[in-house]
Scaffold this motif. Sequence first.
Motif, PDB file in Angstrom:
ATOM      1  N   GLY A 210       0.815  -1.201   0.000  1.00 17.45           N
ATOM      2  CA  GLY A 210       0.000   0.000   0.000  1.00 17.45           C
ATOM      3  C   GLY A 210       0.851   1.253   0.000  1.00 17.45           C
ATOM      4  O   GLY A 210       2.087   1.190  -0.036  1.00 17.45           O
ATOM      5  N   THR A 211       0.196   2.397   0.036  1.00 18.14           N
ATOM      6  CA  THR A 211       0.873   3.691   0.010  1.00 18.14           C
ATOM      7  C   THR A 211       0.803   4.349   1.378  1.00 18.14           C
ATOM      8  O   THR A 211      -0.269   4.432   1.988  1.00 18.14           O
ATOM      9  CB  THR A 211       0.234   4.619  -1.044  1.00 18.14           C
ATOM     10  OG1 THR A 211       0.345   4.008  -2.337  1.00 18.14           O
ATOM     11  CG2 THR A 211       0.937   5.968  -1.070  1.00 18.14           C
TER      12      THR A 211
ATOM     13  N   GLN B  21       1.035  14.039  13.898  1.00 16.64           N
ATOM     14  CA  GLN B  21       0.164  13.298  12.997  1.00 16.64           C
ATOM     15  C   GLN B  21      -0.581  12.268  13.838  1.00 16.64           C
ATOM     16  O   GLN B  21       0.037  11.442  14.499  1.00 16.64           O
ATOM     17  CB  GLN B  21       0.976  12.574  11.903  1.00 16.64           C
ATOM     18  CG  GLN B  21       1.738  13.478  10.956  1.00 16.64           C
ATOM     19  CD  GLN B  21       0.816  14.156   9.952  1.00 16.64           C
ATOM     20  OE1 GLN B  21      -0.371  13.832   9.865  1.00 16.64           O
ATOM     21  NE2 GLN B  21       1.355  15.107   9.199  1.00 16.64           N
ATOM     22  N   ASP B  22      -1.903  12.327  13.822  1.00 19.90           N
ATOM     23  CA  ASP B  22      -2.685  11.403  14.649  1.00 19.90           C
ATOM     24  C   ASP B  22      -2.316   9.952  14.378  1.00 19.90           C
ATOM     25  O   ASP B  22      -2.343   9.113  15.283  1.00 19.90           O
ATOM     26  CB  ASP B  22      -4.185  11.600  14.399  1.00 19.90           C
ATOM     27  CG  ASP B  22      -4.700  12.916  14.950  1.00 19.90           C
ATOM     28  OD1 ASP B  22      -3.995  13.520  15.790  1.00 19.90           O
ATOM     29  OD2 ASP B  22      -5.784  13.347  14.533  1.00 19.90           O
ATOM     30  N   ASN B  23      -1.972   9.669  13.131  1.00 25.26           N
ATOM     31  CA  ASN B  23      -1.690   8.289  12.733  1.00 25.26           C
ATOM     32  C   ASN B  23      -0.223   8.123  12.353  1.00 25.26           C
ATOM     33  O   ASN B  23       0.120   7.387  11.431  1.00 25.26           O
ATOM     34  CB  ASN B  23      -2.592   7.875  11.563  1.00 25.26           C
ATOM     35  CG  ASN B  23      -4.061   8.128  11.873  1.00 25.26           C
ATOM     36  OD1 ASN B  23      -4.503   7.937  12.997  1.00 25.26           O
ATOM     37  ND2 ASN B  23      -4.813   8.567  10.878  1.00 25.26           N
ATOM     38  N   GLY B  24       0.657   8.796  13.081  1.00 28.06           N
ATOM     39  CA  GLY B  24       2.089   8.732  12.787  1.00 28.06           C
ATOM     40  C   GLY B  24       2.735   7.469  13.337  1.00 28.06           C
ATOM     41  O   GLY B  24       2.371   6.964  14.397  1.00 28.06           O
ATOM     42  N   MET B  25       3.739   6.977  12.611  1.00 27.99           N
ATOM     43  CA  MET B  25       4.442   5.763  13.001  1.00 27.99           C
ATOM     44  C   MET B  25       5.930   5.912  12.676  1.00 27.99           C
ATOM     45  O   MET B  25       6.296   6.435  11.624  1.00 27.99           O
ATOM     46  CB  MET B  25       3.856   4.552  12.263  1.00 27.99           C
ATOM     47  CG  MET B  25       4.349   3.204  12.753  1.00 27.99           C
ATOM     48  SD  MET B  25       3.319   1.838  12.114  1.00 27.99           S
ATOM     49  CE  MET B  25       3.741   1.873  10.356  1.00 27.99           C
TER      50      MET B  25
ATOM     51  N   HIS C 145      -0.645   7.654   7.709  1.00 31.58           N
ATOM     52  CA  HIS C 145      -1.739   7.482   6.757  1.00 31.58           C
ATOM     53  C   HIS C 145      -2.943   8.234   7.287  1.00 31.58           C
ATOM     54  O   HIS C 145      -3.128   8.346   8.507  1.00 31.58           O
ATOM     55  CB  HIS C 145      -2.073   5.999   6.565  1.00 31.58           C
ATOM     56  CG  HIS C 145      -2.904   5.717   5.348  1.00 31.58           C
ATOM     57  ND1 HIS C 145      -4.268   5.922   5.315  1.00 31.58           N
ATOM     58  CD2 HIS C 145      -2.552   5.270   4.111  1.00 31.58           C
ATOM     59  CE1 HIS C 145      -4.727   5.612   4.114  1.00 31.58           C
ATOM     60  NE2 HIS C 145      -3.711   5.217   3.361  1.00 31.58           N
ATOM     61  N   GLU C 146      -3.749   8.764   6.401  1.00 33.63           N
ATOM     62  CA  GLU C 146      -4.938   9.503   6.835  1.00 33.63           C
ATOM     63  C   GLU C 146      -5.884   8.615   7.624  1.00 33.63           C
ATOM     64  O   GLU C 146      -6.618   9.083   8.486  1.00 33.63           O
ATOM     65  CB  GLU C 146      -5.668  10.081   5.616  1.00 33.63           C
ATOM     66  CG  GLU C 146      -4.918  11.192   4.903  1.00 33.63           C
ATOM     67  CD  GLU C 146      -4.745  12.433   5.765  1.00 33.63           C
ATOM     68  OE1 GLU C 146      -5.586  12.651   6.666  1.00 33.63           O
ATOM     69  OE2 GLU C 146      -3.773  13.177   5.557  1.00 33.63           O
ATOM     70  N   SER C 147      -5.857   7.326   7.355  1.00 32.20           N
ATOM     71  CA  SER C 147      -6.746   6.390   8.026  1.00 32.20           C
ATOM     72  C   SER C 147      -6.044   5.717   9.199  1.00 32.20           C
ATOM     73  O   SER C 147      -5.002   5.081   9.041  1.00 32.20           O
ATOM     74  CB  SER C 147      -7.218   5.307   7.035  1.00 32.20           C
ATOM     75  OG  SER C 147      -7.797   4.221   7.716  1.00 32.20           O
ATOM     76  N   GLY C 148      -6.642   5.860  10.391  1.00 32.51           N
ATOM     77  CA  GLY C 148      -6.093   5.164  11.543  1.00 32.51           C
ATOM     78  C   GLY C 148      -6.183   3.665  11.388  1.00 32.51           C
ATOM     79  O   GLY C 148      -5.299   2.922  11.833  1.00 32.51           O
ATOM     80  N   GLU C 149      -7.230   3.186  10.747  1.00 31.51           N
ATOM     81  CA  GLU C 149      -7.382   1.745  10.532  1.00 31.51           C
ATOM     82  C   GLU C 149      -6.217   1.190   9.715  1.00 31.51           C
ATOM     83  O   GLU C 149      -5.670   0.124  10.027  1.00 31.51           O
ATOM     84  CB  GLU C 149      -8.706   1.456   9.817  1.00 31.51           C
ATOM     85  CG  GLU C 149      -8.919  -0.022   9.529  1.00 31.51           C
ATOM     86  CD  GLU C 149     -10.220  -0.293   8.777  1.00 31.51           C
ATOM     87  OE1 GLU C 149     -10.440  -1.463   8.402  1.00 31.51           O
ATOM     88  OE2 GLU C 149     -11.004   0.656   8.565  1.00 31.51           O
ATOM     89  N   ILE C 150      -5.798   1.929   8.707  1.00 25.14           N
ATOM     90  CA  ILE C 150      -4.726   1.429   7.833  1.00 25.14           C
ATOM     91  C   ILE C 150      -3.384   1.473   8.542  1.00 25.14           C
ATOM     92  O   ILE C 150      -2.576   0.537   8.421  1.00 25.14           O
ATOM     93  CB  ILE C 150      -4.709   2.234   6.521  1.00 25.14           C
ATOM     94  CG1 ILE C 150      -5.934   1.871   5.678  1.00 25.14           C
ATOM     95  CG2 ILE C 150      -3.420   1.968   5.735  1.00 25.14           C
ATOM     96  CD1 ILE C 150      -6.062   2.623   4.389  1.00 25.14           C
ATOM     97  N   ILE C 151      -3.078   2.536   9.298  1.00 27.18           N
ATOM     98  CA  ILE C 151      -1.773   2.586   9.965  1.00 27.18           C
ATOM     99  C   ILE C 151      -1.674   1.486  11.012  1.00 27.18           C
ATOM    100  O   ILE C 151      -0.615   0.866  11.190  1.00 27.18           O
ATOM    101  CB  ILE C 151      -1.507   3.981  10.579  1.00 27.18           C
ATOM    102  CG1 ILE C 151       0.011   4.224  10.683  1.00 27.18           C
ATOM    103  CG2 ILE C 151      -2.140   4.146  11.937  1.00 27.18           C
ATOM    104  CD1 ILE C 151       0.711   4.381   9.372  1.00 27.18           C
TER     105      ILE C 151
END
Length: 386
Positions: free
Chosen positions: A134-135, A189-193, A210-216
């Motif tokens: 994924g991106t 970033q709320d979903n930063g890793m 990623h903009e989506s928390g589910e994806i991160i």
Amino acid sequence: MGDRNSRRICELVKQSGNSDCADCGFQNPEWSSFNIGVFLCTTCATWHRRLGTHVSKVKSLKLDKWDDEQVEQMEAVGNLQAKQHYEQHIPACYRIPHAGDPPVLLEQWIRAKYERQEFIQVDKQTYIRNSLEGTLMKKAKDENKYFPRKFVISDNSLKYYSKENSKEPKTTIQLSELNVCLAPAKMNQDNGMQLSYMCDGSTRHIYVYHESGEIIIQWYMAIRSIKLNWLMVAYPSVAAEELVPYLTNDFVIEGWLSKTGPNERDAYRKRWFILDDRKLMYHEGPLDSYPRGEIFLGYKDDNYSIKEGVPRGCKDHDFSFSLITPERTYVMSAPTSDERSRWMNAISTVMERSLRPQDNQSKLALSVNKKSARNSRHSWFSFPSL
């Protein structure tokens, strides 16, 4: 009637299993989801509200009025029974959050349980597959800009490509060498890793979101899943539960400190420090790709210690302390007295622990790096001799 139901609810929350939040374990919950039948802390109740009333109906134990039907539902279910239903098939790799963990981890745990019901329907657990593509938005190495990059997990490695149609990856990271942690506050970033691994003798950090928390969280759990599978093959006689602590490691502590150079008259310079198990790294900024220096923290009986103040002849500074190693004394200062205590306690706790076999490998890696042998590759995230 209302007073009687309020008393019934207050008695229910004291029962075994109900006195801790059903989702994060925080003690003395003050809220509930009455259609699900669980008792919740304030933080988890907030996430439940965001699920929508078609999934979870939130009510205060003390501030709201309760009718007979709602109380009967809470009596019929409760935290223990709800967990048996909604947490039937949690894979060993899945990190169950606790109070104080990154918000994205807690939010997605709640959504996975009640909204997507991933632990009831196993086919929804996409992160337990052996590959993922994924991106993700990746931070540029030398500037604070993020660019979309293709990431691929396969063959026990993580690869990313500088362009979508690139045939060869920009970087290939063996998952056995990779540590990953959620870093929303530092990255803003709320979903930063944050991904960290050894690269040519030095730690390398990569920052993605990623903009989506589910994806991160899907990427986070996928890395944990594949690492666990690898470990189970490498150590077939060891139970999966014993291997879980070696999948990913949150940093012990990080933040701003000031430090001097190796000479007594060197000025203090502000640096971003990260304590990662026995490795203390310092950087010019929180999102640097490489640390400026890395310090191995050994066992206290091997001439490692920490104390307040500075050595004689060294310039003092507010809230200073000295980290003594066999090779050098590092002089640092914290912005407040409380911060100094926090850092000194964290470092002291590390040095109280006896070295494990993999710690010696970490020490060797740092030693090699200090000798500028940048061609050597040693893993800070090596797995133990189990």
